[in-house]
Design a protein around this motif. Structure first.
Motif, PDB file in Angstrom:
ATOM      1  N   ASN A 232       0.758  -1.213  -0.033  1.00 51.15           N
ATOM      2  CA  ASN A 232      -0.068  -0.019   0.096  1.00 51.15           C
ATOM      3  C   ASN A 232       0.705   1.203   0.054  1.00 51.15           C
ATOM      4  OD1 ASN A 232      -3.270  -0.532   0.543  1.00 51.15           O
ATOM      5  ND2 ASN A 232      -2.034  -2.202   1.584  1.00 51.15           N
ATOM      6  N   GLU A 233       2.006   1.170   0.836  1.00 46.53           N
ATOM      7  CA  GLU A 233       2.918   2.242   0.590  1.00 46.53           C
ATOM      8  C   GLU A 233       3.407   2.712  -0.756  1.00 46.53           C
ATOM      9  OE1 GLU A 233       4.603   2.449   5.314  1.00 46.53           O
ATOM     10  OE2 GLU A 233       5.935   1.497   3.577  1.00 46.53           O
ATOM     11  N   GLU A 234       3.676   1.415  -1.430  1.00 39.17           N
ATOM     12  CA  GLU A 234       4.303   1.684  -3.043  1.00 39.17           C
ATOM     13  C   GLU A 234       3.301   2.301  -3.681  1.00 39.17           C
ATOM     14  OE1 GLU A 234       7.361   1.299  -3.913  1.00 39.17           O
ATOM     15  OE2 GLU A 234       8.468   0.469  -2.136  1.00 39.17           O
ATOM     16  N   TYR A 235       1.868   1.867  -3.583  1.00 43.28           N
ATOM     17  CA  TYR A 235       0.927   2.421  -4.302  1.00 43.28           C
ATOM     18  C   TYR A 235       0.769   3.981  -4.003  1.00 43.28           C
ATOM     19  CZ  TYR A 235      -3.796   3.421  -6.168  1.00 43.28           C
ATOM     20  OH  TYR A 235      -4.852   4.077  -6.841  1.00 43.28           O
ATOM     21  N   ALA A 236       0.829   4.262  -2.803  1.00 43.60           N
ATOM     22  CA  ALA A 236       0.832   5.627  -2.466  1.00 43.60           C
ATOM     23  C   ALA A 236       1.707   6.611  -3.006  1.00 43.60           C
ATOM     24  CB  ALA A 236       0.520   5.761  -1.014  1.00 43.60           C
ATOM     25  N   LYS A 237       3.008   6.017  -3.310  1.00 42.06           N
ATOM     26  CA  LYS A 237       3.999   6.778  -3.778  1.00 42.06           C
ATOM     27  C   LYS A 237       3.854   7.296  -5.186  1.00 42.06           C
ATOM     28  CE  LYS A 237       7.869   4.780  -0.923  1.00 42.06           C
ATOM     29  NZ  LYS A 237       8.999   3.606  -1.518  1.00 42.06           N
ATOM     30  N   ILE A 238       3.056   6.397  -6.071  1.00 41.43           N
ATOM     31  CA  ILE A 238       3.021   6.831  -7.455  1.00 41.43           C
ATOM     32  C   ILE A 238       1.667   6.882  -8.054  1.00 41.43           C
ATOM     33  CG2 ILE A 238       5.425   5.651  -7.941  1.00 41.43           C
ATOM     34  CD1 ILE A 238       3.968   3.492  -9.280  1.00 41.43           C
ATOM     35  N   ALA A 239       0.513   6.389  -7.501  1.00 38.83           N
ATOM     36  CA  ALA A 239      -0.725   6.436  -7.856  1.00 38.83           C
ATOM     37  C   ALA A 239      -0.928   8.035  -8.212  1.00 38.83           C
ATOM     38  CB  ALA A 239      -1.663   5.608  -6.981  1.00 38.83           C
ATOM     39  N   PRO A 240      -1.799   8.211  -9.165  1.00 42.89           N
ATOM     40  CA  PRO A 240      -2.380   9.606  -9.395  1.00 42.89           C
ATOM     41  C   PRO A 240      -3.651   9.840  -8.556  1.00 42.89           C
ATOM     42  CG  PRO A 240      -2.581   8.249 -11.325  1.00 42.89           C
ATOM     43  CD  PRO A 240      -2.008   7.413 -10.348  1.00 42.89           C
ATOM     44  N   LEU A 241      -4.193   8.556  -7.824  1.00 42.27           N
ATOM     45  CA  LEU A 241      -5.471   8.689  -7.266  1.00 42.27           C
ATOM     46  C   LEU A 241      -5.457   8.073  -6.010  1.00 42.27           C
ATOM     47  CD1 LEU A 241      -8.179   8.824  -9.778  1.00 42.27           C
ATOM     48  CD2 LEU A 241      -7.764  10.737  -8.436  1.00 42.27           C
ATOM     49  N   PRO A 242      -5.787   8.119  -4.761  1.00 41.16           N
ATOM     50  CA  PRO A 242      -5.702   7.364  -3.821  1.00 41.16           C
ATOM     51  C   PRO A 242      -6.831   6.155  -4.092  1.00 41.16           C
ATOM     52  CG  PRO A 242      -7.072   9.354  -3.049  1.00 41.16           C
ATOM     53  CD  PRO A 242      -6.472   9.594  -4.469  1.00 41.16           C
ATOM     54  N   ASP A 243      -7.830   6.095  -4.729  1.00 41.93           N
ATOM     55  CA  ASP A 243      -8.499   5.055  -5.131  1.00 41.93           C
ATOM     56  C   ASP A 243      -9.125   5.387  -6.470  1.00 41.93           C
ATOM     57  OD1 ASP A 243      -9.903   2.754  -4.798  1.00 41.93           O
ATOM     58  OD2 ASP A 243     -10.390   3.090  -2.579  1.00 41.93           O
TER      59      ASP A 243
END
Length: 316
Positions: free
Chosen positions: A132-143
């Motif tokens: 989830n931390e890796e997602y938060a680093k590069i995702a343009p949207l939180p969900d």
């Protein structure tokens, strides 16, 4: 006799050069190469694959291109490197022989990213916090950015590489769909559509209802009414919670459409193409309310609050 004497040293020189070259190649092939446990290799020529690896920060040189011509053509797809440090010879050999074992992970429309990633972590034996931390680093949207799909994933992939793969696959799919519909990809406009589509996804009982639910959203917005939709509270870890009156009163998040005006600022879940289309092209109705019919598992839509209350009371 003199001729033979002259030729003999030349042969020795050639032999020495060959030995030096051979030893140099052996030394070169024994040098360590850092890698991830699994590596994705695109289709293409050996030269294109070498360029791809260089772009991905692998310490690969032009010489490797020629060595691969002798060792065999690299396979396309996911390659199992097995460990994160190999000799160059092992690395090149694995490119030609070591296809990774694959498994499927499925993101369904309406699921939230955190719930999806936590389930994926269990299946692939990954760290859910790191994932989830890796997602938060590069995702343009939180969900709501990951596209619902069944993804083929190599066993042994790291948290960082999995997120990179999912984000890039979804980004391409989002852009392609936007271009297909609008002829362009306007990120701000597209993200607004995804936010509306996510509310539709959470609220509609089936695909046929989606344009009608969409019409209710737009009709309420036009009249300055709050959406007051339970589905917006099924965000994040609350994806599958039953929404109670107590939750409606106490949830102070920006997703509570009972307390906040307009559509939530970001999507609350992943969305299907049907939900996106409904967000773009709502049905032409005057409906402002709907309630789920417990028997049919479909919604009853109404134009007035009195009719809406009658629909609610009929469920008791």
């Amino acid at each position: 006799m003199i001729k033979n004497f002259i030729k003999y040293p030349a042969i020795l020189v050639i032999f020495d050069i060959f030995i030096i070259f051979f030893v140099s190649i052996l030394f070169y092939l024994s040098c360590p190469v850092s890698t991830s446990k699994v590596v994705f290799i695109p289709k293409g020529s050996v030269g294109e694959i070498i360029s791809y690896l260089v772009d991905k920060n692998f310490k690969i040189s032009v010489l490797d291109k020629y060595l691969l011509h002798f060792m065999g053509k690299p396979q396309s797809g996911w390659i199992n490197m097995g460990k994160t440090t190999l000799t160059r010879g092992e690395f090149l050999e694995r490119l030609t022989k070591a296809k990774a074992a694959m498994t499927d992970i499925t993101l369904i429309p309406g699921e939230t990213t955190i719930v999806f990633l936590n389930e994926v972590a269990k299946k692939l034996n990954l760290n859910p916090v790191k994932l989830n931390e890796e997602y938060a680093k590069i995702a343009p949207l939180p969900d709501g950015f990951l596209v619902p799909n069944t993804y083929k994933i190599p066993l042994g992939i790291s948290e960082r590489h999995l997120i990179y793969y999912l984000i890039n696959s979804s980004k391409k799919a989002q852009q392609d769909l936007s271009v297909k519909i609008f002829g362009e990809y306007n990120e701000k406009k597209w993200f607004k559509i995804l936010s509306i589509a996510a509310v539709i996804q959470k609220e509609a009982a089936n695909n046929d209802e989606m344009p009608i639910v969409s019409s209710v959203i737009y009709n309420r917005l036009k009249k300055g009414m709050r959406l007051q939709m339970d589905g917006t509270l099924n965000y994040g870890i609350y994806s599958h919670d039953v929404i109670t009156s107590e939750r409606i009163k106490t949830d102070m998040s920006e997703f509570n459409t009972y307390l906040n005006d307009g559509v939530p600022p970001t999507p609350v879940c992943s969305v299907s193409i049907s939900a996106i289309k409904a967000a773009i092209a709502p049905a032409n109705t005057e409906f402002l309310y709907f309630v789920l019919d417990k028997k049919s598992k479909k919604h009853r839509f109404s134009k007035t609050i009195s009719e809406h209350n009658q629909n609610i009371n009929s469920q008791k």
